[in-house]
Every structure is written in structure tokens, then in C-alpha cells.
Design a protein around this motif. Structure first.
Motif, PDB file in Angstrom:
ATOM      1  N   ALA A 284      42.008 -19.341 -14.174  1.00 18.38           N
ATOM      2  CA  ALA A 284      42.179 -20.468 -14.508  1.00 18.38           C
ATOM      3  C   ALA A 284      42.309 -20.850 -12.450  1.00 18.38           C
ATOM      4  O   ALA A 284      40.931 -22.275 -12.423  1.00 18.38           O
ATOM      5  N   THR A 285      42.219 -20.255 -11.790  1.00 14.02           N
ATOM      6  CA  THR A 285      41.272 -20.471  -9.912  1.00 14.02           C
ATOM      7  C   THR A 285      40.576 -20.607 -10.103  1.00 14.02           C
ATOM      8  O   THR A 285      39.107 -21.497  -9.685  1.00 14.02           O
ATOM      9  N   ILE A 286      39.792 -18.962 -10.797  1.00 10.22           N
ATOM     10  CA  ILE A 286      38.397 -19.514 -11.135  1.00 10.22           C
ATOM     11  C   ILE A 286      37.549 -20.234 -11.448  1.00 10.22           C
ATOM     12  O   ILE A 286      36.796 -21.180 -11.039  1.00 10.22           O
ATOM     13  N   LEU A 287      37.758 -20.633 -12.667  1.00 15.67           N
ATOM     14  CA  LEU A 287      37.601 -22.242 -13.474  1.00 15.67           C
ATOM     15  C   LEU A 287      37.889 -23.260 -12.793  1.00 15.67           C
ATOM     16  O   LEU A 287      36.894 -24.647 -12.596  1.00 15.67           O
ATOM     17  N   LEU A 288      38.899 -23.253 -11.897  1.00 18.93           N
ATOM     18  CA  LEU A 288      39.457 -24.986 -11.297  1.00 18.93           C
ATOM     19  C   LEU A 288      38.065 -25.079 -10.491  1.00 18.93           C
ATOM     20  O   LEU A 288      37.942 -25.744 -10.055  1.00 18.93           O
ATOM     21  N   VAL A 289      37.752 -23.766  -9.938  1.00 23.48           N
ATOM     22  CA  VAL A 289      36.073 -23.488  -8.682  1.00 23.48           C
ATOM     23  C   VAL A 289      35.079 -24.243  -9.247  1.00 23.48           C
ATOM     24  O   VAL A 289      34.311 -25.015  -8.537  1.00 23.48           O
TER      25      VAL A 289
END
Length: 306
Positions: A284-289
């Protein structure tokens, strides 16, 4: 004659100035609190979870640094999800743009009456009015091996046997992409149509006097005038399609055998099927970035447009 106390005026002016400065923030306070509780704090928690192992389940999670990111980025299932997501996103965006542009041009033509235009606007905009659940159920019924699509294709002698549109590794990703294209093109059509109606007719009349043909008029007048709208549409659609989950989950669930697995379904399975909340938070953090980078470009483009 009594003296007027002039020292009271600066105090009142300061109070009025402070009141004017504080008043807007008082009106914004409920929204700020909701965003803080429902958006900012959860995002911070997810980012924090991505640096720990055994979060939520274990009361004392272990700090592992970037180890979760290494696991996710080297996971073959994540590679498949990224590959499928890129196909799903870029094919959808291109098709949304082309179909939306064609339909908008048709609805903007002067050769159709107002009544006909009104009817077609409603018909063309219908897919955008349905929820993801309605779209998924409707298409699953039509794409069933015994559904209407196979019936029509077999009676037209275009196929010799019934096809498993959503259960075949060869067709599932393409089929889901087509469904997403069908449900998303009205947003482009409506936005582009609004932009077309805002272009001055004087530009087209001047180009006609100069001897420009339809193709030259389209690329030298229509596209440049629609450029700000098109850039906004493409960036917004990229983020929305990248995060598409409900449609894929309710049609194929990421299957068969990860054939339609995307980043969104990968994150969901990590968190709620395998209970690997750290891995889910990392994805989710990668997608958020990625979405944040696109968001920054979108804001800059809007500022440049203003």
C-alpha cells in the motif's frame, strides 16, 4: 472637554484582525478533524507498519527496516501484479480517451438535433451511473458460458464452442479490461464534450476561411484547446484505474491463477487472506508513493493552467 482614549482603537483593530484570520479556520475545523482522523492518521499508521514485522497480530512487533520492501519487490506474485496492472491501466486509459473523444465529437456535431443528442447523451452516460457491483454482476451474467454473449457468437458462427471469458487465463485480463473501459469512458465523454462546447466557433470559421481541412482543424484547434482538460483527465484516470479493486475482485477475484492479479488485489490478499499485514502495508505504501507523484504533477499542471 473630555479626552478620548485613543489607545482603545488599536486594541479593537487587533481583535478584529485576529477574528478575521481565525474565522476561516473555525469553519474548516470539522473537515480538518475528519481528514486527520480518517485519512492522515491511517496513512501514517500504514507507513509505520511497513517497517515492522508481525504487526496488529503481535503486540510487540519487531522493527525490520526495509526488509518488507525487499520481500515485496522480489516477490514473483507482485511482479505479476505489476505487469497486469500496467496492461490494465494503460489499455484502459487509451481506450477511454479514444472512445470518449469519438462520442464527444459525435454529440457535439451540428448535424444532430437537440432531442437526438439528449437521448444519446443519456444512453452513452449510463455505464458511468452504475455501481461497481451492478456492473460486475451484469457482465458476469452476460459472460457466463451459457450467457448471451456466447449464444450470439455461436449463432453467428464466430466461435465453435463456449468460451470461459472470466475463467480462462487467456481471456480473463482482456475481458476485465474491456469491462473497465465500458464503465469508464463516459467520464471522458462528458468532460471532453463540455470542453468542446467551450471552444469559440470563431476559431473554426477562421480556419475554414484559411482552407484548413477537418484533420488540420482537429489537431491544430481542437486538441490544443482541450489540452488542459485532457491532461487532467489522463492523470486522474491513471490514479483511479491504478487503484481499481471492486470491479476486479467481484468479477475474477484476481484469478484464475493470478491472471488478473493487480496491485490492489495483491494488497488485499496479503492483508485479509494471508494476514500478512506488514506486507500489505508495504504494498500500500508503494502504491501511495506512485499516486502521490502523479498527484504532484496534477497539482502543478492545475497551477500552471490557472
Amino acid at each position: 472637554m473630555a479626552k478620548i482614549n485613543t489607545s482603545v482603537r488599536p486594541v479593537k483593530m487587533k481583535r478584529n484582525t485576529c477574528r478575521r484570520l481565525i474565522t476561516p479556520y473555525i469553519y474548516l475545523l470539522p473537515t480538518i478533524v475528519l481528514m486527520l482522523v480518517l485519512l492522515i492518521i491511517p496513512i501514517i499508521m500504514v507507513i509505520r507498519y511497513s517497517f515492522y514485522d508481525n504487526v496488529i497480530i503481535n503486540k510487540n512487533p519487531v522493527f525490520v527496516g526495509l526488509e518488507n520492501y525487499t520481500k515485496v519487490l522480489t516477490d514473483t506474485a507482485f511482479h505479476v501484479a505489476v505487469k497486469n496492472t500496467l496492461f490494465f491501466v494503460f489499455v484502459s486509459i487509451i481506450a477511454h480517451f479514444l472512445i470518449g473523444m469519438v462520442f464527444a465529437m459525435l454529440l457535439n456535431t451540428r448535424y444532430l438535433g437537440n432531442a437526438v443528442k439528449g437521448i444519446f447523451r443519456v444512453v452513452y452516460a449510463l455505464p458511468w451511473m452504475f455501481t461497481a457491483s451492478v456492473i460486475a454482476i451484469s457482465w458476469r451474467v452476460m459472460l457466463n458460458p451459457n450467457g448471451v454473449l456466447n449464444y450470439l457468437l455461436m449463432n453467428s458462427h464466430l466461435i465453435g464452442e463456449k468460451l470461459e471469458w472470466l475463467s480462462s487465463r487467456d481471456f480473463a485480463l482482456i475481458t476485465v479490461t474491456v469491462i473497465n473501459i465500458w464503465s469508464g469512458y463516459p467520464f471522458y465523454m462528458i468532460s471532453i464534450l463540455a470542453g468542446l462546447q467551450g471552444i469559440s466557433t470563431d476559431l473554426y470559421e477562421a480556419s475554414a476561411l484559411d482552407g484548413a481541412n477537418a484533420v488540420q482543424t482537429f489537431f491544430r484547434i481542437t486538441i490544443p484547446q482541450l489540452k488542459p482538460i485532457l491532461i487532467s483527465l489522463l492523470m486522474l484516470d491513471f490514479v483511479w484505474t491504478l487503484q481499481q479493486f471492486a470491479l476486479i475482485w467481484m468479477t475474477t477475484g484476481g484469478g484464475p491463477i493470478n491472471a488478473t492479479e493487480t496491485i490492489s488485489t495483491y494488497i488485499y490478499k496479503q492483508g485479509f487472506s494471508k494476514y500478512q499485514y506488514s506486507m500489505a502495508s508495504t504494498g500500500a505504501t508503494i502504491l501511495l508513493v506512485v499516486c502521490t507523484v502523479i498527484g504532484i504533477f496534477y497539482v502543478r499542471q492545475q497551477k500552471a493552467r490557472d
